[in-house]
Design an enzyme around this catalytic site. Sequence first.
Site, PDB file in Angstrom:
ATOM      1  N   ASP A 180      -3.288   4.470   2.644  1.00  0.00           N
ATOM      2  CA  ASP A 180      -3.612   4.801   4.394  1.00  0.00           C
ATOM      3  C   ASP A 180      -3.253   6.122   4.270  1.00  0.00           C
ATOM      4  OD1 ASP A 180      -4.358   2.177   5.037  1.00  0.00           O
ATOM      5  OD2 ASP A 180      -2.561   1.597   5.619  1.00  0.00           O
TER       6      ASP A 180
ATOM      7  N   ASP B 290       1.321   4.808   2.386  1.00  0.00           N
ATOM      8  CA  ASP B 290       0.925   5.418   3.682  1.00  0.00           C
ATOM      9  C   ASP B 290       1.404   6.915   3.506  1.00  0.00           C
ATOM     10  OD1 ASP B 290       0.349   2.686   5.108  1.00  0.00           O
ATOM     11  OD2 ASP B 290       2.499   2.571   4.288  1.00  0.00           O
TER      12      ASP B 290
ATOM     13  N   ASP C  46       0.849  -1.257  -0.095  1.00  0.00           N
ATOM     14  CA  ASP C  46       0.072  -0.068   0.079  1.00  0.00           C
ATOM     15  C   ASP C  46       0.586   1.549  -0.017  1.00  0.00           C
ATOM     16  OD1 ASP C  46       0.947   0.143   2.491  1.00  0.00           O
ATOM     17  OD2 ASP C  46      -0.771   0.385   3.570  1.00  0.00           O
TER      18      ASP C  46
HETATM   19  P1  TTP Z   1       2.028  -1.159   6.665  1.00  0.00           P
HETATM   20  O1  TTP Z   1       1.685  -0.271   5.503  1.00  0.00           O
HETATM   21  O2  TTP Z   1       1.301  -2.412   7.006  1.00  0.00           O
HETATM   22  O3  TTP Z   1       3.339  -1.797   6.360  1.00  0.00           O
HETATM   23  P2  TTP Z   1       4.719  -1.021   5.306  1.00  0.00           P
HETATM   24  O4  TTP Z   1       4.515   0.086   5.028  1.00  0.00           O
HETATM   25  O5  TTP Z   1       5.946  -1.407   6.303  1.00  0.00           O
HETATM   26  O6  TTP Z   1       5.059  -2.227   4.416  1.00  0.00           O
HETATM   27  P3  TTP Z   1       4.064  -2.493   2.955  1.00  0.00           P
HETATM   28  O7  TTP Z   1       5.205  -2.131   1.971  1.00  0.00           O
HETATM   29  O8  TTP Z   1       3.845  -4.011   3.184  1.00  0.00           O
HETATM   30  O9  TTP Z   1       3.032  -1.397   3.146  1.00  0.00           O
HETATM   31  O10 TTP Z   1       2.297  -0.261   8.226  1.00  0.00           O
HETATM   32  C1  TTP Z   1       3.335   0.919   8.137  1.00  0.00           C
HETATM   33  C2  TTP Z   1       3.500   1.183   9.556  1.00  0.00           C
HETATM   34  O11 TTP Z   1       2.418   1.633  10.256  1.00  0.00           O
HETATM   35  C3  TTP Z   1       4.259  -0.003  10.565  1.00  0.00           C
HETATM   36  O12 TTP Z   1       5.134   0.225  11.148  1.00  0.00           O
HETATM   37  C4  TTP Z   1       2.838  -0.194  11.470  1.00  0.00           C
HETATM   38  C5  TTP Z   1       2.295   1.224  11.367  1.00  0.00           C
HETATM   39  N1  TTP Z   1       0.900   1.030  11.703  1.00  0.00           N
HETATM   40  C6  TTP Z   1       0.330   1.517  12.964  1.00  0.00           C
HETATM   41  O13 TTP Z   1       1.040   2.134  13.724  1.00  0.00           O
HETATM   42  N2  TTP Z   1      -0.893   1.315  13.139  1.00  0.00           N
HETATM   43  C7  TTP Z   1      -1.826   0.611  12.508  1.00  0.00           C
HETATM   44  O14 TTP Z   1      -3.029   0.398  12.878  1.00  0.00           O
HETATM   45  C8  TTP Z   1      -1.296   0.121  11.135  1.00  0.00           C
HETATM   46  C9  TTP Z   1      -2.062  -0.812  10.115  1.00  0.00           C
HETATM   47  C10 TTP Z   1       0.033   0.341  10.892  1.00  0.00           C
HETATM   48 MN    MN Z   2       2.783   0.343   3.804  1.00  0.00          MN
HETATM   49 MN    MN Z   3      -0.438   0.732   5.563  1.00  0.00          MN
END
Ligand code: TTP
Ligand code: MN
Ligand code: MN
Length: 364
Positions: free
Chosen positions: A288, A206, A204
């Site tokens: 996100d 973020d 995703d």
């Molecule tokens: P993610 O988007 O799940 O993971 P990521 O960006 O490291 O990997 P990917 O490339 O697969 O997307 O989460 C990002 C960060 O946000 C992770 O360190 C945990 C944090 N987080 C929270 O603090 N609270 C939450 O509810 C979620 C979903 C994530």
């Molecule tokens: Mn992510």
């Molecule tokens: Mn995420």
Amino acid sequence: QLQVLEVVVFSAPSYACQRRTTLDNHNAILTDALSLLAENAELSGEDGRGVAFRRAAGVLKGLPEPVTAVTQLVGLPCLGGHSLRVVKDILENGASCEVEDTKQSERFKVLKVLTGIFGVGVKTAERWIQEGIRGLQQLQDSGRTLNRAQQAGLQHYEDLNQHVTRSEADAVAAVVEEAVASVLPGARMTLIGGFRRGKLTGHDVDFLITHPEEGREVGLMPKVVSWLESQGFLLYQKTTKNSYLEGEDGPARPSSNMDRFERCFSIFKLTEEVNGEGLKPWRAVRVDLVVSPISQFAFALLGWTGSKLFERELRRWAGHKKAMSLSSHALYDNTQRRYLRASSEEEIFAHLGLEYIPPSERNA
Ligand code: TTP
Ligand code: MN
Ligand code: MN
Ligand code: MN
């Protein structure tokens, strides 16, 4: 001529937040194997075992060169008997039976497919399996009532299980930037998660949004979401309100590690204009969005940059070594009974007595 064979014996500190872990992984075969076992444990509700495998993989991800013999690992932390056995099997036989069996197991495969649907967790997947569901078509045909998230997840299953590229992330960033600037001039947006750590792909994209004047961020999320919706960028969105209570002298202590920022889990419709060339006119991408007040920005930035193991280890370090509670909102010193302020990630590491680790080295 005498040949001296030098065998490196590795060493590493035990907390991932004490180590510099880049994306340059010299032991991907081993860490992929351990990550798969971690995933299988998590899918089986064995979270403790999952964490143990994640920690073992985390240590190996940081090694400066490929492991050639288990004897090199004797001094390393987090590598229990089970993980060492897996490593040994792979080094000696080219593969681990346990890993290969897991990959082939019907249960693992079905759980992966079902939890691969956005909005479906382990518990739901378990229930469906018990009810005889084995795949997506069967789920669709079964007429099960799906919630809004799951419906969207099923509808965009293929797109959402295809990696997001860096250029797609940049395209999404441009859209979010425009949305934020349109609804609140002066508001700032930062790329967080895996892409901030330098990853080339992600599951995703973020973003963290704030405003330099405390309080101006209030009510921002619904406006951003409305703007995106009006422009046709959202295929799905669920906004969760900020449930973080402000106390008398600082934010109230969070009761768990779940943070309470105003956030939006969404599915973007990334169209051709912003997507560059492609065979389809658009594709679905998970996005996100998180909004934080500027006073908590550094904590939010640190907490949402990841990796998940790095975050977990930071909190464990804070609790066990420093008697402090770290969340994505604040850092509380249990000895001094007060909150420690910070306006940058560097200050938080300093409060924790840790050397500063930049995002690109938090890939444990
Ligand atoms: P993610 O988007 O799940 O993971 P990521 O960006 O490291 O990997 P990917 O490339 O697969 O997307 O989460 C990002 C960060 O946000 C992770 O360190 C945990 C944090 N987080 C929270 O603090 N609270 C939450 O509810 C979620 C979903 C994530
Ligand atoms: Mn992510
Ligand atoms: Mn995420
Ligand atoms: Mn290297």
